[in-house]
Enzyme design. Sequence first.
Site, short mmCIF file in Angstrom:
data_model
loop_
_atom_site.label_atom_id
_atom_site.label_comp_id
_atom_site.label_asym_id
_atom_site.label_seq_id
_atom_site.Cartn_x
_atom_site.Cartn_y
_atom_site.Cartn_z
CG ASP A 8 -2.11 0.98 1.03
OD1 ASP A 8 -2.39 1.37 -0.13
OD2 ASP A 8 -2.73 1.36 2.04
CD GLU A 46 27.00 -5.12 2.15
OE1 GLU A 46 26.12 -5.06 1.27
OE2 GLU A 46 26.73 -5.31 3.35
#
Length: 518
Positions: free
Chosen positions: A173, A376
């Site tokens: 939504d 990372e």
Amino acid sequence: MGVGTCCGKHNRDLKRPSRRESTDTMHLAEKLNNRDSKIHIKSDNIQKYYDVEWEIGSGHFGKVKRAFSKDVKISQDFAIKSIPKSKIKGRVELLQRELGSLMVVDHPNIIRLYEVYEDKHYIHLVMELCTGGDLFTQLLEKGRYNEGEAARIIYSILHALSYLHSLHIVHRDLKPENIMFATHDANAEVKLIDFGLAKKFITEDCLLHTPVGTSYYVAPEVLQNNYGPSCDIWSLGVILYMLLTGKPPFNGRSDLTIFKNILSCSYPKEGSSEWESLSEDAHDLLTKMLNSAPQHRITASDALNHRWFEKRNHKDSRVIDKIIFSRLKKQVYTNQLVKESMKLMIKYTKEEDISQLNDIFRELDQEHTGLLTPSELKEGLIKAGISLDMETIENIIRNAAYDEGDKLDYTAFIAATLDRKLLHNKDTLWLAFKQFDIDNTGTISIENLKEVFNRGGKKIRKKELRKILEIYGIDENKGIKFENFCNIFQKNDEDISSLESVYSRRGPEKSVMDSNRV
Ligand code: ADP
């Protein structure tokens, strides 16, 4: 109209869809498997703990009000969403879904849920308060955004989506009303709210079959009742188009016309002045997000690497610096109690205190999974001019991670890198203490500790907890008083400092840390 110009307050092309449009299409046949994301609901009168004041928003499920803790030591304000039980009758799973999703997520761009109360007529959700208003209201006021401003907002939401999708959660939504600004600051963090329709799906290719959403933003495959996480990317593409042009791409007098335009993927492009005023990179990203074939639509993670985001207005402080790294490498949890308390404290930290760390976290998280891997971190450190071997980096991550795992989640990263002065002050410690003092007796018992650990998904034996209390000379029968609690953290900081000298001589070896763990 040129990029960045404003259309003024009255934008005729934008209207707030009525809630009927967004909810009539809901169908609740899906059963939620929320075994792993249960939330503890307190059956107590919320008015005993909070002054619930004026309304700041309302949605399908109820009103959202600004609230203040009755505890004078807690200066923070909250947003409380009160959902009438009559509204959720027979749809308890929908609410559980919202709470379940919010319980497991841990991301700077997703609203934090603190606690849930239940009384005779309502379920009350105590949430982080966003004071900056929602994106829809801001868009109405501004008319449209320049590309740099829009890129900053969309980048953060894509980051949250990439994280949610990696957890197999689809929001379903997405609309500007569900994107809030944490504060009024120009660079305020944006937060995704309203997980009422979010659905945890089991595997990437398990498609959902329930038409939900709001007409402007709904993806074509949702209308065809066969969709997965990429429906969120479509909706965000619609939002991006609206931010840049001030108009919804799929418009019409009725839902039916809007749906027809969505299904044929027909929106103003070449030849329309708004489209022509955008850069080539913006065209490319929009076309990739608004691809009607979900299997060919760009993913959240790939979109984050799109060159359009080089335009994003960002601060210069995104690279991990030596001070922040030195905090990270010193992080070690001397025991489980400290670790769980830190998690609780981070939930209550102020936005302004962590905004730089949020930027660094997003920058380090190159794969956009919401978890930092050793490679990372290594890459981020190289950018900061710090070169370390992989084994050392793996040890640093293992020491700072909550589960001694090989990846660092968002809260663990913030806990490790936040200035201790901001974390171990009386206000934050009190908030953590109150979370453990479930029955409000002013002391934390072994049972309280066990219960809070359980809620956090951690099974811990009383024997282990007794051992922790023993270390701090706390009498189990008297429980932990607030002063004891503060002393635990003071001692923890002293222990870490003394470890540092060993640490700097020998490097962050696992054995040094293990000998201090309970
Ligand atoms: P519903 O699920 O019932 O539709 P929402 O979660 O969308 O309700 O909230 C309704 C409105 O309340 C939002 O549009 C927003 O304006 C306001 N609101 C919701 N959560 C917060 C929050 N954490 N801080 C500030 N305002 C909020």
